[in-house]
Design a protein around this motif. Structure first.
Motif, mmCIF file in Angstrom:
data_model
loop_
_atom_site.group_PDB
_atom_site.id
_atom_site.type_symbol
_atom_site.label_atom_id
_atom_site.label_comp_id
_atom_site.label_asym_id
_atom_site.label_seq_id
_atom_site.Cartn_x
_atom_site.Cartn_y
_atom_site.Cartn_z
ATOM 1 N N VAL A 228 34.075 32.199 68.798
ATOM 2 C CA VAL A 228 33.587 33.149 70.644
ATOM 3 C C VAL A 228 33.028 32.256 71.060
ATOM 4 N N GLY A 229 33.793 32.441 72.649
ATOM 5 C CA GLY A 229 32.811 31.569 72.876
ATOM 6 C C GLY A 229 32.832 29.993 72.940
ATOM 7 N N GLY A 230 33.737 29.510 72.087
ATOM 8 C CA GLY A 230 33.351 28.079 71.125
ATOM 9 C C GLY A 230 32.572 28.000 70.139
ATOM 10 N N GLU A 231 32.056 29.365 69.570
ATOM 11 C CA GLU A 231 30.893 29.298 68.302
ATOM 12 C C GLU A 231 31.805 29.807 67.472
ATOM 13 N N GLU A 232 31.775 29.621 65.968
ATOM 14 C CA GLU A 232 32.580 30.178 65.281
ATOM 15 C C GLU A 232 31.457 31.447 64.503
ATOM 16 N N ARG A 233 32.677 32.423 64.595
ATOM 17 C CA ARG A 233 31.983 33.667 64.085
ATOM 18 C C ARG A 233 32.515 34.243 62.871
ATOM 19 N N LYS A 234 32.109 35.063 62.576
ATOM 20 C CA LYS A 234 32.569 35.400 61.032
ATOM 21 C C LYS A 234 33.052 36.976 61.473
ATOM 22 N N THR A 235 35.054 37.470 60.810
ATOM 23 C CA THR A 235 35.312 38.307 61.821
ATOM 24 C C THR A 235 35.572 40.240 60.695
ATOM 25 N N GLY A 236 35.684 38.747 59.397
ATOM 26 C CA GLY A 236 36.146 39.740 58.012
ATOM 27 C C GLY A 236 36.083 39.018 56.599
ATOM 28 N N GLY A 237 36.190 40.285 55.695
ATOM 29 C CA GLY A 237 35.176 39.935 54.472
ATOM 30 C C GLY A 237 36.058 40.260 53.645
ATOM 31 N N ILE A 238 36.123 39.648 52.225
ATOM 32 C CA ILE A 238 37.057 40.180 51.297
ATOM 33 C C ILE A 238 36.822 40.144 49.907
ATOM 34 N N LEU A 239 36.139 41.425 49.171
ATOM 35 C CA LEU A 239 36.300 41.647 47.827
ATOM 36 C C LEU A 239 37.201 41.447 46.931
ATOM 37 N N ALA A 240 36.997 41.062 45.562
ATOM 38 C CA ALA A 240 38.106 41.758 44.569
ATOM 39 C C ALA A 240 37.028 41.716 43.796
ATOM 40 N N GLU A 241 36.996 42.845 42.837
ATOM 41 C CA GLU A 241 36.508 43.467 41.943
ATOM 42 C C GLU A 241 37.623 43.519 40.657
ATOM 43 N N ARG A 242 37.055 43.252 39.511
ATOM 44 C CA ARG A 242 37.635 44.157 37.924
ATOM 45 C C ARG A 242 37.585 45.099 38.412
ATOM 46 N N ALA A 243 39.183 46.242 38.157
ATOM 47 C CA ALA A 243 39.010 47.842 38.236
ATOM 48 C C ALA A 243 40.066 48.237 36.968
ATOM 49 N N GLY A 244 39.255 49.464 36.279
ATOM 50 C CA GLY A 244 40.258 49.276 35.018
ATOM 51 C C GLY A 244 40.434 48.887 33.922
ATOM 52 N N ALA A 245 41.343 48.777 33.330
ATOM 53 C CA ALA A 245 41.871 47.884 31.765
ATOM 54 C C ALA A 245 42.836 47.056 32.510
ATOM 55 N N ASP A 246 43.469 46.698 33.405
ATOM 56 C CA ASP A 246 44.118 45.296 33.675
ATOM 57 C C ASP A 246 44.295 45.819 35.402
ATOM 58 N N GLY A 247 43.924 45.458 35.697
ATOM 59 C CA GLY A 247 43.835 45.910 37.364
ATOM 60 C C GLY A 247 42.119 45.542 37.947
ATOM 61 N N ILE A 248 43.036 44.823 39.385
ATOM 62 C CA ILE A 248 42.024 43.798 40.301
ATOM 63 C C ILE A 248 41.976 44.705 41.933
ATOM 64 N N VAL A 249 41.033 45.464 42.482
ATOM 65 C CA VAL A 249 40.921 45.625 43.751
ATOM 66 C C VAL A 249 40.228 45.298 44.334
ATOM 67 N N VAL A 250 40.993 44.570 45.676
ATOM 68 C CA VAL A 250 40.806 43.625 46.940
ATOM 69 C C VAL A 250 40.934 44.806 48.350
ATOM 70 N N GLY A 251 39.706 44.238 48.131
ATOM 71 C CA GLY A 251 39.058 44.974 50.057
ATOM 72 C C GLY A 251 39.033 44.265 50.644
ATOM 73 N N ILE A 252 39.519 44.494 52.036
ATOM 74 C CA ILE A 252 39.476 42.918 53.387
ATOM 75 C C ILE A 252 38.503 44.297 54.152
ATOM 76 N N GLY A 253 38.210 43.781 55.367
ATOM 77 C CA GLY A 253 37.620 44.392 56.331
ATOM 78 C C GLY A 253 37.229 43.707 57.427
#
Length: 283
Positions: free
Chosen positions: A138-163
């Motif tokens: 943005v205007g030559g400046e490096e900026r964060k526009t998104g992120g990812i969060l992964a978490e173990r879920a239940g017996a055999d799952g992984i939930v991956v969240g993206i914003g």
């Protein structure tokens, strides 16, 4: 958690129309595809929390999308906030049939998929800050526009969240240094198009990774991540667990997804978790 769908009679901001859940289901949910369901809610605390609570009862490929998150979480338990319908907030459920020790590649895989999908659909160059921040210029400046969060879920799952911040204006940014696709001069900020692009890219990369038994090299994931990672070749500072700090040049991402840092003494250290600060580019 409040349910929503295509009509959205309560919406009034014409610049931020609601997502069309029915159209997305028709486009993405197929008997022979990865995505098995797609639910859209008006508002919720956290899509990761909601999807993780149902992980054992849902099949792989469940997708939960929210128009607004009131308690969104990023890495290190940081808050992720945004006005309603100004971004993409969604979580997906994976139950990978690959060795567990390779599951750590899933958030990096999501980063590669999200950055490539958004780049094509939005017409904006995105890069990855290790391990899974999405950066724009943005205007030559490096900026964060998104992120990812992964978490173990239940017996055999992984939930991956993206914003992803899509149409946030400068005065709506949650913190200094944040960005959005709008501020990065995206050619499209249509959230339906962007979400479809990310989910299709995610399905493609996940399929390649699973077919390679989770091998990041054989699937091409390790090379793709290194190509898109702006942390590599930079002088960085890593704030590590135990209040330890490491400085040096980020030189590689190893087979376990760790960031390899070359210190001033000439040695190297592989960082598995930490808060990374880009100090400067390497001459």
């Amino acid at each position: 958690m409040t349910s929503s769908d295509a009509s959205g009679a309560r919406w009034s901001d014409l610049d931020r129309p609601p997502l069309n859940a029915a159209a997305m289901r028709r486009a993405l949910v197929h008997p022979d595809g990865l995505w098995t369901s797609l639910d859209l809610v008006t508002t919720t605390g956290s899509t990761n929390t909601d999807l993780a609570a149902r992980a054992d009862e849902l099949p792989e490929g469940a997708v939960l999308v929210a128009e607004e998150q009131t308690s969104g979480r990023g890495r290190l338990d940081r808050d992720w906030v945004s006005p309603p319908r100004a971004g993409l907030f969604f979580s997906v459920l994976f139950k990978p049939d690959v060795p567990v020790h390779r599951w750590g590649w899933l958030p990096l895989l999501a980063g590669v998929a999200a950055s490539s999908g958004l780049a094509k659909a939005a017409g904006v160059d995105l890069s990855l800050k290790w391990p899974n921040d999405l950066l724009v210029s943005v205007g030559g400046e490096e900026r964060k526009t998104g992120g990812i969060l992964a978490e173990r879920a239940g017996a055999d799952g992984i939930v991956v969240g993206i914003g992803v911040n899509v149409t946030l204006k400068e005065d709506e940014l949650p913190v200094p240094g944040a960005g959005s696709l709008l501020l990065a001069n995206a050619i499209s900020t249509d959230r339906d198009t962007l979400l479809r692009a990310v989910l299709r890219s995610l399905e493609q990369w996940y399929g390649e990774w699973v077919r390679a038994d989770g091998d990041p090299e054989a699937s091409g994931l390790q090379a793709a991540y290194a190509t898109g990672c702006s942390t590599l070749g930079r002088h960085i500072r890593a704030d590590l667990p135990g209040e330890r700090m490491l400085e040096g040049e980020a030189v590689a991402v190893d087979g376990d997804g760790r960031l390899v840092v070359e210190t001033e003494g000439g040695g190297t250290e592989a960082v598995a978790a930490g808060d990374i600060v880009h100090v400067r580019a390497t001459p």
